[in-house]
Motif scaffolding. Sequence first.
Motif, short mmCIF file in Angstrom:
data_model
loop_
_atom_site.label_atom_id
_atom_site.label_comp_id
_atom_site.label_asym_id
_atom_site.label_seq_id
_atom_site.Cartn_x
_atom_site.Cartn_y
_atom_site.Cartn_z
N ARG A 65 0.94 -1.10 -0.13
CA ARG A 65 0.00 -0.06 0.17
C ARG A 65 0.92 1.07 -0.14
N TYR A 66 0.15 2.09 -0.60
CA TYR A 66 0.91 3.72 -0.45
C TYR A 66 -0.17 4.61 -0.27
N ASP A 67 0.44 5.57 0.80
CA ASP A 67 -0.59 6.72 1.01
C ASP A 67 -0.20 7.69 0.26
N LEU A 68 -1.41 8.18 -0.44
CA LEU A 68 -1.22 9.13 -1.65
C LEU A 68 -0.93 10.43 -1.09
N THR A 69 -1.20 10.82 0.14
CA THR A 69 -1.03 12.18 0.65
C THR A 69 0.59 12.39 0.81
N ARG A 70 1.28 11.41 0.69
CA ARG A 70 2.97 11.52 0.48
C ARG A 70 3.24 11.98 -1.05
N ALA A 71 2.46 12.00 -1.79
CA ALA A 71 2.43 12.48 -3.18
C ALA A 71 1.87 13.85 -3.45
N ALA A 72 1.82 14.68 -2.50
CA ALA A 72 1.24 15.96 -2.67
C ALA A 72 1.67 16.63 -3.63
N GLU A 73 3.07 16.79 -3.76
CA GLU A 73 3.58 17.59 -4.79
C GLU A 73 3.52 17.14 -6.21
N VAL A 74 3.48 15.68 -6.54
CA VAL A 74 3.00 15.37 -7.93
C VAL A 74 1.61 15.79 -8.03
N PHE A 75 0.65 15.64 -7.19
CA PHE A 75 -0.60 16.00 -7.46
C PHE A 75 -0.79 17.40 -7.97
N ALA A 76 0.03 18.43 -7.10
CA ALA A 76 0.12 19.80 -7.19
C ALA A 76 0.47 20.17 -8.65
N GLY A 77 1.23 19.39 -9.41
CA GLY A 77 1.59 19.63 -10.90
C GLY A 77 0.94 18.53 -11.81
N HIS A 78 0.44 17.63 -11.51
CA HIS A 78 -0.22 16.80 -12.57
C HIS A 78 -1.71 16.51 -12.37
N PHE A 79 -2.64 17.09 -12.38
CA PHE A 79 -2.70 18.55 -12.97
C PHE A 79 -3.55 19.33 -12.29
N PRO A 80 -3.04 20.84 -12.28
CA PRO A 80 -3.78 21.69 -11.49
C PRO A 80 -5.23 21.74 -11.75
N GLY A 81 -6.02 21.62 -10.73
CA GLY A 81 -7.60 21.84 -11.25
C GLY A 81 -8.04 20.23 -11.40
#
Length: 168
Positions: A65-81
């Motif tokens: 398992r992987y906690d997606l909150t750890r990927a916050a920076e990835v989500f910020a750029g892929h994709f805004p909105g």
Amino acid sequence: MIATLSDEIADLFRQAEKRPLVADRGTNPVLGRAEIERHLPQRDPFLFLDRVTLLDFDRHLVVARYDLTRAAEVFAGHFPGRPLFPGVLQIETIGQAGIVLGHAEGGSVVDFALTHVLAARFIRPVPPGGDIEVIAQSVEDGLFRTIVGQILRDGEVCAVAAVSGVDG
């Protein structure tokens, strides 16, 4: 050169597109993040496994398992909105799970090299929040070790990939 899938790998891939490869995926950690780091060369921000909940050496299968909150920076750029966990990182996650399995079975992390993405299919988007679950099954394929894996969110298959590599 286009790689072709063996019948065994193609059948496993088709099964993986439809439903989880294993029903009982465990809930308690078998390996925590510190143990995973002993099996993988990747580190933050490129380590996409937090805990392993099943290691089945008889079926050459791992669930993590992987906690997606750890990927916050990835989500910020892929994709805004309309943030999504990138498909290439889903494939990477499947590969990391396969390496953990191979290393836990006695293989070498240092000598393993991913050489092919044989097939990938993205079925559902993976938005931020919550966990993803990765199921990976290893198949010996001549000189290569092939990993067929899935990314699941809330028990539903979001992505499937088959990747191959060689041990040093």
